[in-house]
Scaffold this motif. Sequence first.
Motif, mmCIF file in Angstrom:
data_model
loop_
_atom_site.group_PDB
_atom_site.id
_atom_site.type_symbol
_atom_site.label_atom_id
_atom_site.label_comp_id
_atom_site.label_asym_id
_atom_site.label_seq_id
_atom_site.Cartn_x
_atom_site.Cartn_y
_atom_site.Cartn_z
ATOM 1 N N THR A 1 -46.600 2.131 -38.035
ATOM 2 C CA THR A 1 -45.640 3.212 -38.088
ATOM 3 C C THR A 1 -45.567 3.845 -36.715
ATOM 4 O OG1 THR A 1 -46.153 3.622 -40.395
ATOM 5 C CG2 THR A 1 -45.101 5.412 -39.181
ATOM 6 N N ALA A 2 -44.355 3.933 -36.173
ATOM 7 C CA ALA A 2 -44.212 4.510 -34.837
ATOM 8 C C ALA A 2 -43.795 5.964 -34.938
ATOM 9 C CB ALA A 2 -43.172 3.726 -34.043
ATOM 10 N N LEU A 3 -44.319 6.785 -34.045
ATOM 11 C CA LEU A 3 -43.884 8.172 -33.968
ATOM 12 C C LEU A 3 -43.260 8.376 -32.595
ATOM 13 C CD1 LEU A 3 -47.056 9.924 -35.443
ATOM 14 C CD2 LEU A 3 -44.985 9.181 -36.652
ATOM 15 N N THR B 1 -37.065 3.354 -42.095
ATOM 16 C CA THR B 1 -37.420 2.058 -41.503
ATOM 17 C C THR B 1 -36.961 2.068 -40.051
ATOM 18 O OG1 THR B 1 -35.313 1.067 -42.046
ATOM 19 C CG2 THR B 1 -37.054 0.873 -43.699
ATOM 20 N N THR B 2 -37.719 1.361 -39.230
ATOM 21 C CA THR B 2 -37.400 1.343 -37.809
ATOM 22 C C THR B 2 -35.958 0.877 -37.591
ATOM 23 O OG1 THR B 2 -39.680 0.835 -37.379
ATOM 24 C CG2 THR B 2 -38.154 0.434 -35.597
ATOM 25 N N HIS B 3 -35.571 -0.120 -38.373
ATOM 26 C CA HIS B 3 -34.236 -0.670 -38.234
ATOM 27 C C HIS B 3 -33.179 0.418 -38.431
ATOM 28 C CE1 HIS B 3 -31.281 -3.847 -38.174
ATOM 29 N NE2 HIS B 3 -30.717 -3.307 -39.259
ATOM 30 N N ILE C 1 -33.560 3.718 -38.245
ATOM 31 C CA ILE C 1 -33.639 4.754 -37.208
ATOM 32 C C ILE C 1 -32.903 4.320 -35.944
ATOM 33 C CG2 ILE C 1 -35.220 5.953 -35.615
ATOM 34 C CD1 ILE C 1 -35.731 7.196 -38.142
ATOM 35 N N PHE C 2 -33.071 3.051 -35.583
ATOM 36 C CA PHE C 2 -32.491 2.630 -34.315
ATOM 37 C C PHE C 2 -31.048 2.135 -34.421
ATOM 38 C CE2 PHE C 2 -36.956 2.545 -33.023
ATOM 39 C CZ PHE C 2 -36.844 3.302 -31.875
ATOM 40 N N THR C 3 -30.583 1.829 -35.639
ATOM 41 C CA THR C 3 -29.209 1.334 -35.726
ATOM 42 C C THR C 3 -28.276 2.336 -36.383
ATOM 43 O OG1 THR C 3 -29.775 0.236 -37.784
ATOM 44 C CG2 THR C 3 -29.805 -1.112 -35.779
ATOM 45 N N ASN C 4 -28.835 3.106 -37.321
ATOM 46 C CA ASN C 4 -27.934 3.955 -38.079
ATOM 47 C C ASN C 4 -28.655 5.217 -38.539
ATOM 48 O OD1 ASN C 4 -25.784 4.865 -39.549
ATOM 49 N ND2 ASN C 4 -26.226 3.556 -41.341
ATOM 50 N N PRO C 5 -29.154 6.046 -37.605
ATOM 51 C CA PRO C 5 -29.924 7.230 -38.015
ATOM 52 C C PRO C 5 -29.053 8.207 -38.792
ATOM 53 C CG PRO C 5 -29.387 7.330 -35.672
ATOM 54 C CD PRO C 5 -28.949 5.994 -36.146
ATOM 55 N N SER C 6 -29.656 8.912 -39.760
ATOM 56 C CA SER C 6 -28.828 9.819 -40.557
ATOM 57 C C SER C 6 -28.722 11.190 -39.906
ATOM 58 C CB SER C 6 -29.367 9.950 -41.982
ATOM 59 O OG SER C 6 -30.690 9.536 -42.059
ATOM 60 N N ASP C 7 -29.616 11.481 -38.964
ATOM 61 C CA ASP C 7 -29.558 12.807 -38.356
ATOM 62 C C ASP C 7 -28.973 12.720 -36.947
ATOM 63 O OD1 ASP C 7 -31.346 15.652 -38.986
ATOM 64 O OD2 ASP C 7 -30.517 15.338 -36.965
#
Lengths: 289, 252
Positions: free
Chosen positions: B33-35, B230-232, B234-240
Amino acid sequence: MRSDLFPIRSRARKLTDYAVTSLAVLATLLVVAPLVGIFGYLVYKGASSLSLDFFLKGPKPVGESGGGMANAIAGSALVLGVASLIGIPLGIGGGIFLAEFGRGTKLATAVRFTADVLNGVPSIVMGLSIYALIVLPQKHFSAFAGGVALGIMMIPTVCRTSEEMLLMVPNAIREAALGIGVPNWRSVLSITLKTASPGIITGCMLAFARVAGETAPLLFTALGNSFWSTNLNEPIAALPLQIYVYALSPYDDWHRLAWAGALVLIILIVLAVSLVRFVTSRGVLKGAS
Amino acid sequence: MGVGIEVQNLNAWYGSNHTLQDICLNISANQATALIGPSGCGKSTFVRCINRMHETNPIARVTGTVRIGDVDIYKDAKPVEIRRRVGMVFQRPNPFPTMSIYDNVAAGLKLNGYSNRRALDEIVEKSLRNSALWDEVKDDLRKKSGASLSGGQQQRLCIARALAVDPEVLLMDEPASALDPVSTSKIEDLIFQLKAQYTIVIVTHNMQQAARVAEQTGFFLNGRMVEFDTTHKIFTNPSDKRTEDYITGRFG
Ligand SMILES: Nc1ncnc2c1ncn2[C@@H]1O[C@H](COP(=O)(O)OP(=O)(O)OP(=O)(O)O)[C@@H](O)[C@H]1O
Ligand SMILES: [Mg+2]
């Protein structure tokens, strides 16, 4: 555009550099000069009276020439041994408490204050206190009482330098130990203390060298002894005491012995300190510096 | 085997500075898990709360629940036990300066009373191999001190030291920030391997690294967790919006 400014600046800088360096060298010379002077004078006055007898024989009765300080050398070693056994563990223990466990507590403040006051107590007062606390109840002077007096005098120096040295160990090192699940007490003993050990050893040596030359605390405790003794329960000779007695005497022969005693005292202290440094800079503690 | 981590309403303070505010998240077992998040947002503070290192700072305070496996670490366990199960690689390399390379790696075991020479030798070698340091130090394991290594080597030494005690969770606070690309990719390979045995939490400023190694990513901002997914995603389609601004480099 700066190129025309630069040479001037650099000349001024060179001058400043030169001045500061000279001052530093001068200061160093001023510090070293008295040391060299004292040692040179001791050698000049004392070296001629040094012989094998000086190290092998005890004092001769008044009137007879010759004799040595074997009993005083052994006595000093014994008294300082007792002093170190008391002063070093208690001092380091106190330092560990101040730096590691008691940080910020009232008790730590009290301990630190006590240590500083103790450091300022005149050595003659220390001698009198031990006289009242140990010699009087026991009804006799003893090597042990002398050792206790010197040992207590070592505590503040050892304690405060240990504290300072432990505080200099970066917190990251403590965290590293805690982070791999090492209990705090273990981390303090095996890691923090070991990391700080070169400085702590220096502190102990300083304290040792300081009390090694003390006369006043021994006057009413170890008392002195013209005969060979290694009994902790009896009065014992010590180099500073013997020097004191001989130096105050009216005899030329004794004066010469006093000078020789002073020279030997200094050489023995230097030897003891170097020996500890040598031993601790290799073997188990290697890499600690 | 790794274990999952469940964090509920975690709050942390440094003095009066409310550094972490109401953090809730679930970290899955045997995953990385990356922070991510800008400097000073509380990532280090967060990982330090997971192995109870935060409370070693006298001005620090923490509230909330952290469950590791089925242990509520602030209620049911002693800090020392937790730290043995949850290894940590600190942001700045901190090898023990007085110890040899070998002793640095073996420290966690030795200082807990473990003394089987043979087994220690094996563990030290395995840990150093895993942290991609073995080849560089194998000839002077006992001769060189931990402090005589380069910064990047020290960081890998610290990774080996954490691995040697065989934790269930491994917290890595920017483990690759002082490493060259080759060592970095070695560490990333290592993280891939280690997932089989450990649960990994990795703080990183390097987005590509997060994308490469982590299944899940959390985005921190000003002491709060803005988004965790999921990392995917976050990096392709973040909701925020703030996550998007950060990963596209608009701030931070
Ligand atoms: N030892 C400390 N004492 C007081 N405040 C601290 C301490 N450590 C961190 N803080 C404060 O807590 C906040 C969060 O710090 P933290 O180290 O968790 O940030 P970070 O996200 O890890 O940053 P970076 O990416 O720069 O490492 C910061 O505002 C910082 O000032
Ligand atoms: Mg950080």
